[in-house]
Design a protein around this motif. Structure first.
Motif, PDB file in Angstrom:
ATOM      1  N   VAL A  11      36.547 -64.411  60.601  1.00  0.00           N
ATOM      2  CA  VAL A  11      35.551 -63.843  59.702  1.00  0.00           C
ATOM      3  C   VAL A  11      35.192 -64.884  58.647  1.00  0.00           C
ATOM      4  O   VAL A  11      36.060 -65.363  57.908  1.00  0.00           O
ATOM      5  CB  VAL A  11      36.068 -62.556  59.017  1.00  0.00           C
ATOM      6  N   ARG A  12      33.909 -65.227  58.602  1.00  0.00           N
ATOM      7  CA  ARG A  12      33.412 -66.211  57.642  1.00  0.00           C
ATOM      8  C   ARG A  12      32.958 -65.470  56.387  1.00  0.00           C
ATOM      9  O   ARG A  12      31.977 -64.732  56.424  1.00  0.00           O
ATOM     10  CB  ARG A  12      32.282 -67.010  58.256  1.00  0.00           C
ATOM     11  N   VAL A  13      33.705 -65.660  55.306  1.00  0.00           N
ATOM     12  CA  VAL A  13      33.450 -64.939  54.060  1.00  0.00           C
ATOM     13  C   VAL A  13      32.922 -65.915  53.015  1.00  0.00           C
ATOM     14  O   VAL A  13      33.579 -66.908  52.692  1.00  0.00           O
ATOM     15  CB  VAL A  13      34.724 -64.258  53.533  1.00  0.00           C
ATOM     16  N   GLY A  14      31.733 -65.635  52.485  1.00  0.00           N
ATOM     17  CA  GLY A  14      31.181 -66.419  51.394  1.00  0.00           C
ATOM     18  C   GLY A  14      31.244 -65.622  50.106  1.00  0.00           C
ATOM     19  O   GLY A  14      31.073 -64.402  50.112  1.00  0.00           O
ATOM     20  N   MET A  15      31.482 -66.297  49.003  1.00  0.00           N
ATOM     21  CA  MET A  15      31.632 -65.585  47.727  1.00  0.00           C
ATOM     22  C   MET A  15      31.088 -66.407  46.577  1.00  0.00           C
ATOM     23  O   MET A  15      31.033 -67.637  46.640  1.00  0.00           O
ATOM     24  CB  MET A  15      33.108 -65.254  47.481  1.00  0.00           C
ATOM     25  N   LEU A  35      40.532 -66.242  58.340  1.00  0.00           N
ATOM     26  CA  LEU A  35      39.516 -66.275  57.295  1.00  0.00           C
ATOM     27  C   LEU A  35      38.950 -67.686  57.147  1.00  0.00           C
ATOM     28  O   LEU A  35      39.692 -68.667  57.110  1.00  0.00           O
ATOM     29  CB  LEU A  35      40.105 -65.846  55.951  1.00  0.00           C
ATOM     30  N   ASP A  36      37.635 -67.763  57.043  1.00  0.00           N
ATOM     31  CA  ASP A  36      36.943 -69.019  56.744  1.00  0.00           C
ATOM     32  C   ASP A  36      36.184 -68.778  55.439  1.00  0.00           C
ATOM     33  O   ASP A  36      35.186 -68.066  55.417  1.00  0.00           O
ATOM     34  CB  ASP A  36      35.991 -69.373  57.883  1.00  0.00           C
ATOM     35  N   LEU A  37      36.686 -69.326  54.333  1.00  0.00           N
ATOM     36  CA  LEU A  37      36.156 -69.021  53.010  1.00  0.00           C
ATOM     37  C   LEU A  37      35.230 -70.114  52.503  1.00  0.00           C
ATOM     38  O   LEU A  37      35.459 -71.302  52.740  1.00  0.00           O
ATOM     39  CB  LEU A  37      37.307 -68.845  52.006  1.00  0.00           C
ATOM     40  N   SER A  38      34.186 -69.721  51.786  1.00  0.00           N
ATOM     41  CA  SER A  38      33.289 -70.675  51.136  1.00  0.00           C
ATOM     42  C   SER A  38      32.789 -70.071  49.832  1.00  0.00           C
ATOM     43  O   SER A  38      32.794 -68.845  49.652  1.00  0.00           O
ATOM     44  CB  SER A  38      32.106 -71.034  52.044  1.00  0.00           C
ATOM     45  N   VAL A  39      32.368 -70.940  48.910  1.00  0.00           N
ATOM     46  CA  VAL A  39      31.890 -70.519  47.593  1.00  0.00           C
ATOM     47  C   VAL A  39      30.496 -71.078  47.384  1.00  0.00           C
ATOM     48  O   VAL A  39      30.252 -72.267  47.633  1.00  0.00           O
ATOM     49  CB  VAL A  39      32.840 -71.013  46.474  1.00  0.00           C
ATOM     50  N   ASP A  40      29.566 -70.222  46.911  1.00  0.00           N
ATOM     51  CA  ASP A  40      28.190 -70.684  46.714  1.00  0.00           C
ATOM     52  C   ASP A  40      27.476 -69.724  45.778  1.00  0.00           C
ATOM     53  O   ASP A  40      28.033 -68.686  45.378  1.00  0.00           O
ATOM     54  CB  ASP A  40      27.466 -70.753  48.068  1.00  0.00           C
ATOM     55  N   LEU A  41      26.248 -70.058  45.431  1.00  0.00           N
ATOM     56  CA  LEU A  41      25.401 -69.177  44.645  1.00  0.00           C
ATOM     57  C   LEU A  41      24.916 -68.015  45.507  1.00  0.00           C
ATOM     58  O   LEU A  41      24.780 -68.144  46.729  1.00  0.00           O
ATOM     59  CB  LEU A  41      24.205 -69.943  44.095  1.00  0.00           C
ATOM     60  N   THR A  42      24.615 -66.887  44.857  1.00  0.00           N
ATOM     61  CA  THR A  42      24.202 -65.693  45.594  1.00  0.00           C
ATOM     62  C   THR A  42      22.996 -65.950  46.488  1.00  0.00           C
ATOM     63  O   THR A  42      22.956 -65.506  47.636  1.00  0.00           O
ATOM     64  CB  THR A  42      23.902 -64.552  44.602  1.00  0.00           C
ATOM     65  N   VAL A  43      22.002 -66.680  45.992  1.00  0.00           N
ATOM     66  CA  VAL A  43      20.800 -66.911  46.798  1.00  0.00           C
ATOM     67  C   VAL A  43      21.146 -67.645  48.089  1.00  0.00           C
ATOM     68  O   VAL A  43      20.592 -67.335  49.164  1.00  0.00           O
ATOM     69  CB  VAL A  43      19.738 -67.691  45.971  1.00  0.00           C
ATOM     70  N   ASN A  44      22.077 -68.589  48.017  1.00  0.00           N
ATOM     71  CA  ASN A  44      22.481 -69.323  49.221  1.00  0.00           C
ATOM     72  C   ASN A  44      23.353 -68.468  50.130  1.00  0.00           C
ATOM     73  O   ASN A  44      23.259 -68.557  51.360  1.00  0.00           O
ATOM     74  CB  ASN A  44      23.224 -70.597  48.831  1.00  0.00           C
ATOM     75  N   LEU A  45      24.206 -67.635  49.541  1.00  0.00           N
ATOM     76  CA  LEU A  45      25.049 -66.751  50.347  1.00  0.00           C
ATOM     77  C   LEU A  45      24.189 -65.800  51.176  1.00  0.00           C
ATOM     78  O   LEU A  45      24.439 -65.595  52.376  1.00  0.00           O
ATOM     79  CB  LEU A  45      25.983 -65.947  49.443  1.00  0.00           C
ATOM     80  N   ILE A  46      23.177 -65.222  50.550  1.00  0.00           N
ATOM     81  CA  ILE A  46      22.308 -64.286  51.269  1.00  0.00           C
ATOM     82  C   ILE A  46      21.564 -65.006  52.391  1.00  0.00           C
ATOM     83  O   ILE A  46      21.462 -64.488  53.519  1.00  0.00           O
ATOM     84  CB  ILE A  46      21.326 -63.619  50.292  1.00  0.00           C
ATOM     85  N   GLU A  47      21.056 -66.185  52.095  1.00  0.00           N
ATOM     86  CA  GLU A  47      20.343 -66.947  53.123  1.00  0.00           C
ATOM     87  C   GLU A  47      21.250 -67.265  54.308  1.00  0.00           C
ATOM     88  O   GLU A  47      20.856 -67.130  55.471  1.00  0.00           O
ATOM     89  CB  GLU A  47      19.796 -68.243  52.516  1.00  0.00           C
ATOM     90  N   ASN A  48      22.493 -67.659  54.031  1.00  0.00           N
ATOM     91  CA  ASN A  48      23.428 -67.992  55.110  1.00  0.00           C
ATOM     92  C   ASN A  48      23.840 -66.759  55.905  1.00  0.00           C
ATOM     93  O   ASN A  48      24.049 -66.841  57.123  1.00  0.00           O
ATOM     94  CB  ASN A  48      24.657 -68.688  54.537  1.00  0.00           C
ATOM     95  N   LEU A  49      23.949 -65.619  55.239  1.00  0.00           N
ATOM     96  CA  LEU A  49      24.240 -64.381  55.963  1.00  0.00           C
ATOM     97  C   LEU A  49      23.088 -64.037  56.905  1.00  0.00           C
ATOM     98  O   LEU A  49      23.309 -63.682  58.068  1.00  0.00           O
ATOM     99  CB  LEU A  49      24.477 -63.231  54.967  1.00  0.00           C
ATOM    100  N   MET A  50      21.862 -64.160  56.426  1.00  0.00           N
ATOM    101  CA  MET A  50      20.703 -63.827  57.235  1.00  0.00           C
ATOM    102  C   MET A  50      20.540 -64.781  58.413  1.00  0.00           C
ATOM    103  O   MET A  50      20.014 -64.401  59.454  1.00  0.00           O
ATOM    104  CB  MET A  50      19.429 -63.840  56.378  1.00  0.00           C
ATOM    105  N   ARG A  51      21.007 -66.008  58.264  1.00  0.00           N
ATOM    106  CA  ARG A  51      20.929 -66.977  59.362  1.00  0.00           C
ATOM    107  C   ARG A  51      22.086 -66.821  60.335  1.00  0.00           C
ATOM    108  O   ARG A  51      22.156 -67.542  61.336  1.00  0.00           O
ATOM    109  CB  ARG A  51      20.938 -68.403  58.802  1.00  0.00           C
ATOM    110  N   GLY A  52      23.007 -65.911  60.054  1.00  0.00           N
ATOM    111  CA  GLY A  52      24.147 -65.716  60.927  1.00  0.00           C
ATOM    112  C   GLY A  52      25.254 -66.725  60.727  1.00  0.00           C
ATOM    113  O   GLY A  52      26.157 -66.830  61.556  1.00  0.00           O
TER     114      GLY A  52
END
Length: 321
Positions: free
Chosen positions: A92-96, A121-138
């Motif tokens: 599970v790739r989790v961004g926060m 777990l595959d964890l990453s940290v980023d800004l919300t705008v980038n997290l949403i974009e990466n979620l939408m891109r799969g």
């Protein structure tokens, strides 16, 4: 009805490029085309038309899309219910956002190890705008971000926690009895510009300044993508920070920092988002996030630092059949 055909239909509706979706699904473009043709034959309608190098949903495709999403969600829930939690496996790739790193992350990682030992777990940290974009891109499976309304029907969003925002300064920097007048003599520091927390803070700062007759040209507002940096600068007396108070609770308890009695911005809402057709491992991970948030809030709620948010689960426009 083959659920893989439905998954392919939804994936192509989101990203109407055969080659790109094929790479993400570890299949060939020809295999995806065959799945779509089989699904169209079974349903008796055309779902896509070809437009140059991409695909476009037909009217029937748009009409059937939310039904396909509902079927996939039911299938995933069935699979999840059929497995004991300790048998769930996968990655599970989790961004926060950074706020989560300083609050929920240690408890979350511990709970995952105890309750879902088979999930990597595959964890990453980023800004919300980038997290949403990466979620939408799969590219991410689950994100913990600033709460807001989702704009996509393919995403489920759930508000988790509200963190109260406070004006924080070194104890000898601003006289609390005269804070409203003195605060504008100093640099005012807040979170990353062009984010919801930043905009909320700046709105309050500008209104206070206007009420005090302080011209906008005299305001010194700076932003930083790092909450840790804001706290460090405040501890050195280099400005006044507008941040979630919970992040500096220990420094406040020790008397290194003080909370200024000034009007505060709206609370920072932490939310979790995941795809509508998320994997069983992702859905189980989302449940653990909920548990961790409830326990964390119970420990830190005294003092008004944090509260559980309205947990209504939402998706974007056009998500329902």
């Amino acid at each position: 009805m083959n659920s893989r055909f439905l998954e392919t239909f939804i994936a192509l509706a989101r990203t109407p490029h055969l080659r790109r979706v094929a790479e993400r699904m570890h299949a060939t473009p020809g295999a995806l085309s065959m799945r779509i043709r089989s699904l169209e034959q079974e349903l008796g309608v055309a779902l896509f038309t070809a437009e140059q190098k991409s695909l476009a949903l037909t009217d029937a495709g748009r009409r059937l899309q939310p039904y396909a999403q509902a079927v996939l969600k039911a299938v995933e829930e069935l699979r999840q219910a059929a497995q004991p939690r300790d048998a769930v496996t996968g990655r599970v790739r989790v961004g926060m956002m950074e706020t989560v790193v300083h609050t929920l992350l240690p408890d979350f990682v511990k709970a995952m190890g105890e309750q879902l030992p088979g999930v990597e777990l595959d964890l990453s940290v980023d800004l919300t705008v980038n997290l949403i974009e990466n979620l939408m891109r799969g590219e991410l499976d689950l994100i913990l971000c600033v709460g807001q309304e989702p704009r996509s029907p393919y995403v489920l969003a759930e508000n988790l926690l509200n963190l109260s925002i406070h004006w924080i300064a070194r104890k000898d920097l601003v006289d609390a009895q005269d804070a409203l007048r003195q605060v504008f003599r100093h640099q005012i520091m807040t979170q990353m510009s062009n984010t919801a927390p930043y905009n909320a803070a700046v709105s309050v700062i500008q209104k206070l300044a206007a009420d005090q007759g302080v011209p906008a040209t005299r305001l010194r507002i700076s932003s930083s993508p790092s909450l840790a940096a804001l706290v460090a600068l405040a501890r050195e007396g280099l400005g006044v920070a507008v941040v979630p108070g919970l992040l500096v609770k220990e420094q406040l308890d020790r008397g290194e920092l003080v909370q200024l009695p000034l009007p505060t911005p709206q609370p920072l809402t932490i939310a979790q988002w995941h795809a509508l057709n998320a994997s069983p491992a992702t859905l189980c991970t989302a449940e653990i996030v909920q548990q961790v948030c409830a326990a964390y809030c119970a420990r830190h709620a005294p003092g008004g630092w944090i509260a559980l948010a309205d947990t209504g689960i939402r998706s974007g426009p056009g998500s329902g059949p």
